[in-house]
Design a protein around this motif. Structure first.
Motif, short mmCIF file in Angstrom:
data_model
loop_
_atom_site.label_atom_id
_atom_site.label_comp_id
_atom_site.label_asym_id
_atom_site.label_seq_id
_atom_site.Cartn_x
_atom_site.Cartn_y
_atom_site.Cartn_z
N VAL A 87 52.84 46.46 48.00
CA VAL A 87 52.62 45.03 47.79
C VAL A 87 52.80 44.73 46.31
O VAL A 87 52.66 45.61 45.45
CB VAL A 87 51.19 44.61 48.23
CG1 VAL A 87 51.03 44.72 49.73
CG2 VAL A 87 50.12 45.42 47.50
N LEU A 88 53.13 43.49 46.02
CA LEU A 88 53.17 43.03 44.64
C LEU A 88 51.73 42.76 44.20
O LEU A 88 51.03 41.95 44.80
CB LEU A 88 54.01 41.75 44.53
CG LEU A 88 54.04 41.07 43.16
CD1 LEU A 88 54.57 42.00 42.09
CD2 LEU A 88 54.88 39.79 43.23
N ALA A 89 51.30 43.45 43.17
CA ALA A 89 49.92 43.33 42.70
C ALA A 89 49.87 42.51 41.41
O ALA A 89 50.62 42.77 40.47
CB ALA A 89 49.32 44.72 42.46
N ILE A 90 48.98 41.52 41.39
CA ILE A 90 48.73 40.71 40.20
C ILE A 90 47.43 41.20 39.60
O ILE A 90 46.36 41.05 40.20
CB ILE A 90 48.64 39.22 40.55
CG1 ILE A 90 49.88 38.77 41.34
CG2 ILE A 90 48.45 38.40 39.29
CD1 ILE A 90 51.19 38.97 40.61
N TYR A 91 47.53 41.81 38.44
CA TYR A 91 46.36 42.41 37.79
C TYR A 91 45.67 41.38 36.91
O TYR A 91 46.25 40.89 35.94
CB TYR A 91 46.80 43.63 36.98
CG TYR A 91 45.71 44.30 36.20
CD1 TYR A 91 44.40 44.37 36.69
CD2 TYR A 91 45.96 44.90 34.97
CE1 TYR A 91 43.39 44.99 35.99
CE2 TYR A 91 44.97 45.53 34.26
CZ TYR A 91 43.68 45.57 34.76
OH TYR A 91 42.69 46.19 34.05
N LEU A 92 44.43 41.08 37.24
CA LEU A 92 43.64 40.10 36.48
C LEU A 92 43.01 40.80 35.28
O LEU A 92 41.79 40.98 35.19
CB LEU A 92 42.57 39.49 37.38
CG LEU A 92 43.08 38.89 38.69
CD1 LEU A 92 41.91 38.40 39.55
CD2 LEU A 92 44.06 37.75 38.43
N LEU A 93 43.87 41.21 34.33
CA LEU A 93 43.39 42.07 33.25
C LEU A 93 42.42 41.38 32.32
O LEU A 93 41.70 42.03 31.56
CB LEU A 93 44.58 42.65 32.47
CG LEU A 93 45.61 41.70 31.87
CD1 LEU A 93 45.20 41.25 30.48
CD2 LEU A 93 46.96 42.40 31.80
N ASN A 94 42.36 40.06 32.38
CA ASN A 94 41.39 39.32 31.56
C ASN A 94 40.38 38.60 32.45
O ASN A 94 39.93 37.50 32.13
CB ASN A 94 42.10 38.33 30.65
CG ASN A 94 41.23 37.89 29.48
OD1 ASN A 94 40.28 38.57 29.12
ND2 ASN A 94 41.55 36.75 28.90
N THR A 95 40.03 39.21 33.57
CA THR A 95 39.00 38.78 34.53
C THR A 95 39.49 37.62 35.41
O THR A 95 40.52 37.01 35.16
CB THR A 95 37.67 38.37 33.87
OG1 THR A 95 37.77 37.02 33.37
CG2 THR A 95 37.28 39.30 32.75
N TYR A 96 38.67 37.32 36.42
CA TYR A 96 38.97 36.20 37.32
C TYR A 96 38.28 34.92 36.88
O TYR A 96 38.15 33.98 37.65
CB TYR A 96 38.55 36.55 38.76
CG TYR A 96 37.08 36.90 38.93
CD1 TYR A 96 36.12 35.90 39.10
CD2 TYR A 96 36.66 38.22 38.95
CE1 TYR A 96 34.79 36.21 39.27
CE2 TYR A 96 35.32 38.54 39.13
CZ TYR A 96 34.39 37.55 39.29
OH TYR A 96 33.06 37.87 39.45
N ARG A 97 37.87 34.86 35.63
CA ARG A 97 37.17 33.66 35.12
C ARG A 97 37.61 33.32 33.70
O ARG A 97 36.84 32.73 32.93
CB ARG A 97 35.66 33.89 35.18
CG ARG A 97 35.18 35.19 34.55
CD ARG A 97 33.67 35.35 34.68
NE ARG A 97 33.19 36.59 34.11
CZ ARG A 97 32.98 37.73 34.77
NH1 ARG A 97 33.24 37.77 36.07
NH2 ARG A 97 32.53 38.81 34.17
N ASN A 98 38.84 33.67 33.34
CA ASN A 98 39.28 33.46 31.95
C ASN A 98 39.54 31.98 31.62
O ASN A 98 39.76 31.65 30.46
CB ASN A 98 40.51 34.30 31.63
CG ASN A 98 41.67 34.05 32.56
OD1 ASN A 98 41.57 33.26 33.49
ND2 ASN A 98 42.77 34.74 32.33
N ALA A 99 39.51 31.12 32.64
CA ALA A 99 39.64 29.67 32.36
C ALA A 99 38.54 28.91 33.09
O ALA A 99 38.74 27.79 33.56
CB ALA A 99 41.00 29.17 32.78
N MET A 100 37.37 29.52 33.18
CA MET A 100 36.25 28.88 33.88
C MET A 100 35.73 27.69 33.09
O MET A 100 35.83 27.63 31.86
CB MET A 100 35.11 29.89 34.08
CG MET A 100 34.55 30.46 32.79
SD MET A 100 33.16 31.59 33.03
CE MET A 100 31.85 30.43 33.40
N ALA A 101 35.19 26.71 33.83
CA ALA A 101 34.45 25.59 33.24
C ALA A 101 35.21 24.88 32.12
O ALA A 101 34.64 24.52 31.11
CB ALA A 101 33.09 26.10 32.72
#
Length: 413
Positions: free
Chosen positions: A178-192
């Motif tokens: 599968v094509l993997a998208i690595y969230l190397l800067n977390t899943y909240r780098n543009a939160m709030a």
């Protein structure tokens, strides 16, 4: 030659830990205000899109709190947004740990998630592995079995720093990938972003610059969400502001969906590294492998329930139905047993990293799942036993000479 122009994709989402530091009885009460806020956002902004954490249980828990009339109306509204591609649900029933549950349990999670998502209007055909503690080698194979060609993941990646990329091919032992998208800067780098509006454009551009150095294509991903958010972020006006503020700089910002982001990466046909097998590296983010042996009684009860369902209840129920011993297959009871068991499989539940009250709730669910599965096993075996013809009895074998002599000697004594 100047720097390449980057498209900054913002995906709005909400990571929903049903149980962790609070029990589900407590966190489920937050679903009503969350969905109320989500509906208001979707009504106000016709272009707004949102990801419901890759699971359908959020919707099920929400609707269960409403009156029959309210639930029907809200479900129809959800279906409309899903069909329009503005609200993305599935592919899972819930967000499981991928190490401790059995392979069959992981497949059932996806089966149930697909069924519920299809009922709601369509399945998000993307893997959503945001916070589970490491990745099993067969995860690409399981996802491909459901027609899922790409996944987003965070923990467990251990690429060499000089080769670190935000995209890679992830290959299972059977060769499927599968094509993997690595969230190397977390899943909240543009939160709030909307909560601190005055610095939002600066945050977006700063993150884009940071991630651009790891991107394999002119696309970077910002994740606009956190955990148990009370409502979606009002990000569309901020995206417009970012695009105005950028001016001649090489950035273009847009709100995207996971499917759209995968398509954007694929369109460039980049040459990507391939990672094979399991991913349990803590090089860039802790994997917390200690949870695999915490609260061992929970792991033991889970194994017992899985064994009862997979090796006893379902096989003998199928056999009893196939040979006519049982007129119907106990689909309803078995599905209920599986759903009760799956409620214990989220990563913060089965891993044991939660408050004590949750452990007590889990033990009750294990007991119920075991009871339901055990009833199916007993009923199926009993129905099979009734097919055995015992009317002729057991034929006697002729006595040997030794047996006759022994009996005669005993009579004389």
């Amino acid at each position: 030659m100047g720097p390449r122009a980057l498209t900054v994709h913002i995906i709005s989402h909400n990571h929903w830990d049903r149980e962790w530091i609070f029990t589900s009885k407590y966190t489920n009460r937050w679903l009503r205000p969350f969905f109320d806020n989500l509906f208001r956002m979707l009504r106000r902004h016709p272009a707004y899109r949102f990801v419901l954490d890759g699971q359908t249980l959020m919707v099920e828990d929400y609707l269960a709190q409403l009156t029959e009339g309210e639930a029907k109306a809200r479900e129809e509204e959800i279906k409309g947004y899903v069909r329009e591609g503005r609200l993305l649900v599935g592919p899972y029933y819930l967000q499981p740990d991928w190490t401790l549950p059995s392979g069959e349990a992981l497949v059932r999670n996806l089966l149930l998630g697909h069924r519920l998502a299809e009922r709601l209007g369509g399945v998000m055909k993307v893997g959503w592995l945001l916070d589970n503690f490491g990745q099993i080698a067969q995860a690409p194979q399981i996802h491909r079995g459901f027609g899922i060609r790409g996944v987003f993941l965070w923990r467990g990646v251990g690429m060499d720093p000089d080769e670190l990329r935000s995209e890679f091919w992830w290959e299972a032992p059977d060769g499927s990938r599968v094509l993997a998208i690595y969230l190397l800067n977390t899943y909240r780098n543009a939160m709030a972003l909307a909560q601190i509006r005055e610095i939002a454009p600066e945050r977006v551009i700063s993150q884009a610059k940071l991630l651009g150095g790891f991107a394999s294509t002119p696309n970077v991903l910002l994740m606009n969400g956190y955990e148990q958010d009370p409502g979606p972020d009002d990000v569309l006006p901020i995206i417009e502001e970012v695009n105005r503020a950028v001016g001649p700089q090489p950035y273009k910002c847009r709100q995207s969906t996971p499917v759209e982001y995968l398509e954007a990466i694929e369109s460039f046909k980049p040459k990507l590294p391939t990672l094979r097998g399991y991913l349990y590296s803590g090089r860039y983010m802790p994997v917390l492998t200690g949870v695999f042996s915490s609260r061992v009684p929970l792991k033991q009860r889970n194994a017992e329930c899985q064994r009862e369902l997979e090796r006893w209840a379902e096989p003998f129920a199928a056999l009893a139905w196939a040979v006519g011993a049982s007129p119907t297959y106990p689909q309803t009871k078995l599905e209920r047993a599986w759903k009760v068991l799956l409620l214990n499989h989220p990563h913060d539940d089965i891993c044991g990293c939660h408050i004590d009250d949750i452990s007590r709730d889990m033990l009750e669910r294990f007991a119920l799942a075991r009871k339901l599965a055990g009833e199916v096993t007993e009923e199926s075996l009993s129905s099979l036993a009734r097919l055995i013809d015992t009317s002729k009895g057991r034929q006697r074998r002729p006595r040997t000479q030794t047996q006759t002599q022994t009996q005669a000697q005993a009579g004389k004594a």
